[in-house]
Design a protein around this motif. Structure first.
Motif, PDB file in Angstrom:
ATOM      1  N   PRO A   1       0.824  -1.214   0.000  1.00  0.00           N
ATOM      2  CA  PRO A   1       0.000   0.000   0.000  1.00  0.00           C
ATOM      3  C   PRO A   1       0.857   1.262   0.000  1.00  0.00           C
ATOM      4  O   PRO A   1       2.003   1.252   0.453  1.00  0.00           O
ATOM      5  CB  PRO A   1      -0.804  -0.107   1.305  1.00  0.00           C
ATOM      6  N   PHE A   2       0.272   2.342  -0.501  1.00  0.00           N
ATOM      7  CA  PHE A   2       0.933   3.639  -0.399  1.00  0.00           C
ATOM      8  C   PHE A   2       1.075   4.031   1.072  1.00  0.00           C
ATOM      9  O   PHE A   2       0.277   3.597   1.911  1.00  0.00           O
ATOM     10  CB  PHE A   2       0.110   4.713  -1.121  1.00  0.00           C
ATOM     11  N   PRO A   3       2.047   4.855   1.399  1.00  0.00           N
ATOM     12  CA  PRO A   3       2.118   5.376   2.770  1.00  0.00           C
ATOM     13  C   PRO A   3       0.927   6.282   3.044  1.00  0.00           C
ATOM     14  O   PRO A   3       0.366   6.876   2.126  1.00  0.00           O
ATOM     15  CB  PRO A   3       3.437   6.163   2.787  1.00  0.00           C
ATOM     16  N   TRP A   4       0.544   6.357   4.305  1.00  0.00           N
ATOM     17  CA  TRP A   4      -0.533   7.268   4.684  1.00  0.00           C
ATOM     18  C   TRP A   4      -0.050   8.707   4.498  1.00  0.00           C
ATOM     19  O   TRP A   4       1.038   9.070   4.939  1.00  0.00           O
ATOM     20  CB  TRP A   4      -0.945   7.022   6.133  1.00  0.00           C
ATOM     21  N   ILE A   5      -0.867   9.528   3.860  1.00  0.00           N
ATOM     22  CA  ILE A   5      -0.509  10.915   3.575  1.00  0.00           C
ATOM     23  C   ILE A   5      -1.238  11.838   4.549  1.00  0.00           C
ATOM     24  O   ILE A   5      -2.462  11.769   4.687  1.00  0.00           O
ATOM     25  CB  ILE A   5      -0.885  11.313   2.133  1.00  0.00           C
TER      26      ILE A   5
END
Length: 336
Positions: A286-290
């Motif tokens: 998953p993408f990192p949390w922004i």
């Protein structure tokens, strides 16, 4: 019954004003335009999020795709926002809840299936998107009520003026916060907002819809790319919260916009995150949390990408107009 005074200038609002007061009439147009744009942009966000949740459901067999929307505050803006969401978002009335110090003020809405109560923590724990429509003077108490009751996946959308988004994130102890920052520019077409006399009919006017488009606003009110970037990062965080791999997340987000603009340039990992981080990101990771609070006040890869990518800007504008032109698919009800 026809209004017999409609064409009589002596009965108009402006008649009793002094010359000095007439110079301030532009504030009426500005206020009306802000209300329309604020509600339209909120409805656009809701429709994007709902579209993404439906696609995620079909992709992952997730049974819970209905968007739960909370509105905190039932003043003028809260009511207008609710009108707009019921008419344009496609969200079921049963999936909208209101927390207000005066629940009785929402009687006309509760008859449609919207639930109204006075319990801010309860609303925070339930909502997927929580709209703050309270006065700035009430914000410290509201944030204290919400603190520790917001799940990480809850997107807080604040209309409250006077408090920067970074400060709001601190007060809430929550970084998934989006706050539109409207600016004003002098122009000869600002009076277009004066034709927006009834919000529930105004969105049928193509001229007003065009004037409110976030990337092409041309009638005295300006929003800009930072808000659009925050909206796209919101979609990315929603994918991250469901543990979707980066490849699948991009595929689903691109799918939303390609349906509205087939020639859209596809978003890639480097569109959202730094090239160095993207190069090490696995497709199933998953993408990192922004942090949305940071994304709205800093230069981000997405801001650089959108600034130089006119086709993607056209795609987002096309999606905005298409989504708001599409009638909400709800059972009939009367609001006004």
């Amino acid at each position: 019954m026809a209004d017999v005074s409609a064409d009589l200038s002596s009965f108009s609002f402006e008649t009793g004003l002094t010359e000095d007061e007439k110079e301030l009439l532009y504030l009426r147009a500005r206020s009306t335009g802000l209300t329309f744009c604020g509600c339209a942009h909120a409805a656009f966000l809701c429709k994007l999020v709902q579209s993404l949740r439906c696609i995620i459901k079909s992709h992952t067999a997730n049974e819970d795709s209905d968007l739960c929307v909370g509105i905190l505050g039932m003043g003028h803006l809260g009511k207008q926002l609710l009108f707009f969401l019921l008419e344009k978002s496609g969200i079921k009335p049963s999936h909208i809840k209101i927390s207000s110090r005066r629940p009785e003020s929402a009687l006309e809405f509760t008859q449609t299936g919207v639930e109204c109560f006075y319990d801010n923590p309860r609303l925070a724990e339930w909502a997927d998107i929580l709209f703050l429509c309270c006065l700035p003077s009430h914000l410290p108490k509201v944030c204290a009520d919400l603190h520790s009751h917001l799940s990480r996946r809850c997107l807080v959308y604040s209309f409250t003026s006077g408090v920067p988004v970074t400060r709001l994130a601190q007060l809430l102890g929550h970084d998934f916060v989006l706050k539109p920052q409207y600016d004003f520019v002098a122009c000869d077409t600002a009076d277009v907002w004066l034709s927006c006399t009834h919000l529930t009919r105004a969105w049928t006017y193509p001229l007003l819809l065009e004037a409110s488009c976030p990337l092409t606003m041309s009638s005295g009110i300006y929003l800009g790319l930072n808000w659009v970037c925050a909206v796209l990062y919101s979609l990315l965080n929603i994918c991250t919260s469901t543990s979707l791999g980066s490849s699948d997340a991009l595929s689903l987000i691109n799918r939303i916009f390609k349906e509205k603009w087939p020639h859209a340039v596809e978003l890639i990992p480097q569109s959202f995150i730094s090239a160095s981080y993207a190069s090490s990101l696995l497709s199933e990771e998953p993408f990192p949390w922004i942090s949305l609070a940071d994304a709205q006040v800093k230069d981000t890869p997405l801001l650089c990408f959108l600034s130089s990518n006119k086709p993607m800007q056209q795609c987002i504008s096309a999606a905005y107009k298409s989504l708001l032109e599409t009638p909400a698919k709800l059972d009939s009800y009367s609001l006004m």
